[in-house]
Write an enzyme that holds these catalytic residues in place. Structure first.
Site, PDB file in Angstrom:
ATOM      1  N   HIS A 118       0.876  -1.293   0.043  1.00  0.00           N
ATOM      2  CA  HIS A 118      -0.021   0.042   0.020  1.00  0.00           C
ATOM      3  C   HIS A 118       0.879   1.276  -0.006  1.00  0.00           C
ATOM      4  O   HIS A 118       1.937   1.323   0.841  1.00  0.00           O
ATOM      5  CB  HIS A 118      -0.898  -0.058   1.300  1.00  0.00           C
ATOM      6  CG  HIS A 118      -1.822   1.098   1.537  1.00  0.00           C
ATOM      7  ND1 HIS A 118      -1.801   1.876   2.712  1.00  0.00           N
ATOM      8  CD2 HIS A 118      -2.354   1.938   0.671  1.00  0.00           C
ATOM      9  CE1 HIS A 118      -2.631   2.827   2.562  1.00  0.00           C
ATOM     10  NE2 HIS A 118      -3.119   2.714   1.547  1.00  0.00           N
TER      11      HIS A 118
ATOM     12  N   HIS B 251       1.432  11.655  -1.196  1.00  0.00           N
ATOM     13  CA  HIS B 251       0.525  11.061  -0.342  1.00  0.00           C
ATOM     14  C   HIS B 251      -0.468  12.164   0.064  1.00  0.00           C
ATOM     15  O   HIS B 251       0.014  13.139   0.625  1.00  0.00           O
ATOM     16  CB  HIS B 251       1.344  10.513   0.822  1.00  0.00           C
ATOM     17  CG  HIS B 251       0.405   9.481   1.567  1.00  0.00           C
ATOM     18  ND1 HIS B 251       0.608   8.682   2.724  1.00  0.00           N
ATOM     19  CD2 HIS B 251      -1.100   9.183   1.261  1.00  0.00           C
ATOM     20  CE1 HIS B 251      -0.432   7.920   3.173  1.00  0.00           C
ATOM     21  NE2 HIS B 251      -1.407   8.416   2.295  1.00  0.00           N
TER      22      HIS B 251
END
Ligand SMILES: *[C@@H]1O[C@H](CO)[C@@H](O)[C@H](O)[C@H]1NC(C)=O
Ligand SMILES: *[C@@H]1O[C@H](CO)[C@@H](O)[C@H](O)[C@H]1NC(C)=O
Ligand SMILES: *[C@@H]1O[C@H](CO)[C@@H](O)[C@H](O)[C@H]1NC(C)=O
Ligand SMILES: *[C@@H]1O[C@H](CO)[C@@H](O)[C@H](O)[C@H]1NC(C)=O
Length: 355
Positions: free
Chosen positions: A48, A92
């Site tokens: 992930h 992110h």
């Protein structure tokens, strides 16, 4: 006369039938047993936010970079792609919060690894957060040379049983499968496949270690699609989910409450087949347990030739120095993270953007 004239003919006749059925590859993703298995019938461990590498950084999901991830056995690389001034960067939530570098630099590492490991099928899952057209991605794949390694099906979506075998993908040299979570258009770029017509996912940003197996996101018939389990545990900090690294050994475990093995069992019981992708944070926590779970559902023996990376201890004091192996991202302290988070969240509509 019989043997010299007829036998070659017999051999030719036989080979016409036999050759297309026999793979040249004898080892596929580390195991001979996987060569004749459909890609849609194999379970792969996924990282992930695989580019979000850092220690003592609340925006990091991995300790080790993509090269080490691949070396240790990760075969699905998930990432979030952003348009930063016209360049695709792996960030992110927001590039001001965590910038893991350019897609091109990242894919160059993937290409180098795949060139050195020619019997492995690798999958990329790109969260296309800025809805970029596939034609913005293809030049990057071409620059790196990954377009040539990419699998482009003649029709898409494919049901889980319609995928070719790993052996045939390896023989054909098209052993990179890439999904975009939106904006795929095979008429423009035939190897950037649509995720949700091919794959369904369980809920993400889970904070309850009970990890259910419900169908959360799909654009198709989940009963005939491959599926991905989001098996990473979050904890809530200032209304935002952040990785619960303190629980990572348990979360990544083979068995027990909250473990990867337990969620796999739940899903197999519900659907009669194993998940195709097991998406985890800090994959090396558990000391290889995530690969053991995948090996077990694939019916092969987990027998690594070299020991996998060891977890990098986190410090309890906030720090921006950190170190850690293969850090690619800019490091942020918890206070910087929280400050940027408010900016990021106000821009990007809350928790869903932190996936
Ligand atoms: C990406 O960003 C550049 C520069 O900000 C902009 O010109 C371009 O339109 C963006 N691309 C898309 C598809 O939004
Ligand atoms: C999918 O999961 C998200 C986050 O876990 C949740 O907010 C959403 O309600 C779920 N959607 C469906 C359709 O189950
Ligand atoms: C996880 O397990 C490793 C290896 O057993 C151990 O060194 C580490 O302290 C554990 N970390 C946590 C947060 O439990
Ligand atoms: C592959 O097929 C076997 C046999 O039907 C099944 O037990 C297993 O769960 C399948 N794995 C995946 C990932 O579909």
């Amino acid at each position: 006369m019989f043997w010299s004239s007829k036998r070659p003919l017999v051999q030719v006749a036989l080979s016409l039938f036999i050759i297309p059925l026999v793979h040249a590859a004898t080892t596929c993703n580390g195991h001979s047993e996987l060569c004749d298995r459909s890609y849609g019938n194999v379970s792969f461990v996924g990282a992930h936010d695989s580019y979000a590498v850092g220690t003592n950084n609340l925006a990091a999901n991995q300790d080790y970079d993509v090269t080490q991830q691949l070396t240790d056995g990760v075969r699905l690389l998930q990432m979030q792609a952003h348009n930063l001034s016209g360049v695709i960067q792996l960030c992110h939530t927001d590039c001001g919060l965590f910038n893991g570098g350019t897609l091109q630099d990242y894919l160059t590492k993937v290409k180098t690894w795949m060139d050195a490991n020619t019997n492995d099928v690798v999958t990329l899952l790109i969260v296309n957060i800025d809805d970029l057209p596939p034609t913005d991605y293809s030049p990057v794949f071409e620059n790196v040379g990954l377009d040539k390694l990419s699998y482009a099906p003649t029709t898409s979506p494919l049901t889980n049983t319609a995928w070719p075998t790993l052996g045939s993908m390896i023989d054909a040299g098209t052993r990179l499968v890439t999904f975009l979570d939106n904006a795929a258009d095979l008429t423009k770029v035939p190897y950037l496949l649509d995720e949700f017509t091919n794959v369904w996912e369980t809920p993400f940003d889970v904070t309850d270690p009970a990890f259910d197996c419900s169908v959360n996101r799909t654009h198709g018939d989940s009963s005939t699609q491959m599926y991905l389990i989001n098996h990473f545990l979050d904890t809530i900090l200032l209304n935002s989910p952040v990785p619960d690294i303190a629980e990572a050994n348990v979360t990544n475990g083979v068995s027990g409450t909250g473990s990867l093995g337990a969620q796999v069992d739940t899903c197999v019981a519900a659907y009669g087949r194993a998940p195709n992708y097991l998406l985890v944070d800090f994959y090396e926590y558990g000391g290889g347990s995530v690969f053991q779970v995948a090996a077990s559902i694939n019916g092969v023996t987990y027998d690594p030739t070299t020991p996998i990376a060891t977890p990098i201890p986190t410090s309890t004091t906030s720090s921006t120095s950190g170190g850690g192996n293969g850090n690619a991202g800019s490091l942020v302290s918890p206070s910087q993270f929280i400050a940027s988070l408010f900016v990021g969240l106000s821009v990007l509509f809350g928790a869903i953007s932190v996936v």
